[in-house]
Write a protein that holds these residues in place. Structure first.
Motif, mmCIF file in Angstrom:
data_model
loop_
_atom_site.group_PDB
_atom_site.id
_atom_site.type_symbol
_atom_site.label_atom_id
_atom_site.label_comp_id
_atom_site.label_asym_id
_atom_site.label_seq_id
_atom_site.Cartn_x
_atom_site.Cartn_y
_atom_site.Cartn_z
ATOM 1 N N SER A 1 -3.409 -33.953 35.688
ATOM 2 C CA SER A 1 -3.547 -35.379 36.001
ATOM 3 C C SER A 1 -4.473 -36.060 35.000
ATOM 4 O O SER A 1 -4.199 -37.173 34.543
ATOM 5 C CB SER A 1 -4.070 -35.568 37.418
ATOM 6 N N ALA A 2 -5.567 -35.407 34.632
ATOM 7 C CA ALA A 2 -6.513 -35.976 33.671
ATOM 8 C C ALA A 2 -5.894 -36.029 32.279
ATOM 9 O O ALA A 2 -6.106 -36.982 31.530
ATOM 10 C CB ALA A 2 -7.787 -35.159 33.653
ATOM 11 N N LYS A 3 -5.129 -35.014 31.944
ATOM 12 C CA LYS A 3 -4.475 -34.939 30.636
ATOM 13 C C LYS A 3 -3.542 -36.127 30.419
ATOM 14 O O LYS A 3 -3.432 -36.648 29.326
ATOM 15 C CB LYS A 3 -3.702 -33.620 30.591
ATOM 16 N N GLU B 1 -15.179 -32.439 31.831
ATOM 17 C CA GLU B 1 -15.034 -31.148 32.501
ATOM 18 C C GLU B 1 -13.574 -30.902 32.881
ATOM 19 O O GLU B 1 -13.062 -29.801 32.730
ATOM 20 C CB GLU B 1 -15.923 -31.113 33.747
ATOM 21 N N GLN B 2 -12.891 -31.943 33.366
ATOM 22 C CA GLN B 2 -11.485 -31.812 33.725
ATOM 23 C C GLN B 2 -10.602 -31.549 32.514
ATOM 24 O O GLN B 2 -9.618 -30.822 32.594
ATOM 25 C CB GLN B 2 -11.003 -33.071 34.442
ATOM 26 N N LEU B 3 -10.985 -32.135 31.371
ATOM 27 C CA LEU B 3 -10.228 -31.928 30.137
ATOM 28 C C LEU B 3 -10.698 -30.689 29.381
ATOM 29 O O LEU B 3 -10.182 -30.373 28.318
ATOM 30 C CB LEU B 3 -10.368 -33.161 29.233
ATOM 31 N N ARG B 4 -11.696 -30.001 29.929
ATOM 32 C CA ARG B 4 -12.265 -28.781 29.328
ATOM 33 C C ARG B 4 -12.785 -29.051 27.920
ATOM 34 O O ARG B 4 -12.530 -28.296 26.992
ATOM 35 C CB ARG B 4 -11.239 -27.655 29.293
ATOM 36 N N LEU B 5 -13.559 -30.142 27.767
ATOM 37 C CA LEU B 5 -14.117 -30.499 26.471
ATOM 38 C C LEU B 5 -15.558 -30.036 26.316
ATOM 39 O O LEU B 5 -16.121 -30.143 25.242
ATOM 40 C CB LEU B 5 -14.036 -32.017 26.259
ATOM 41 N N LYS B 6 -16.161 -29.540 27.385
ATOM 42 C CA LYS B 6 -17.566 -29.119 27.313
ATOM 43 C C LYS B 6 -17.668 -27.719 26.757
ATOM 44 O O LYS B 6 -16.891 -26.865 27.022
ATOM 45 C CB LYS B 6 -18.203 -29.179 28.692
#
Length: 65
Positions: free
Chosen positions: A9-11, A60-65
């Motif tokens: 959904s975030a993507k 965090e939802q996009l796993r960018l951290k």
């Protein structure tokens, strides 16, 4: 260890800008447009940036951290 997956959904809803900020679209532009003014609909057309308070959550939802 399995790979970390991004939230689908975030993507679909967010994009990164060149400077690393997160861009989003406005809500309330999909239907029932007859009662909304032309000025309001035009303003909802343009993209904007995500608020600072929500950036860490979305990253965090996009796993960018």
């Amino acid at each position: 260890m399995p790979k970390q997956k991004t939230k689908s959904s975030a993507k679909k809803r967010f994009k990164l800008t060149g400077t690393g900020k997160i861009k989003r679209k406005h809500a309330f532009k999909s239907h029932i447009l007859t009662k909304k003014s032309k000025k309001r609909k035009l303003a909802l057309t343009h993209s904007t940036l995500v608020h600072e308070a929500d950036v860490s959550n979305i990253k965090e939802q996009l796993r960018l951290k």
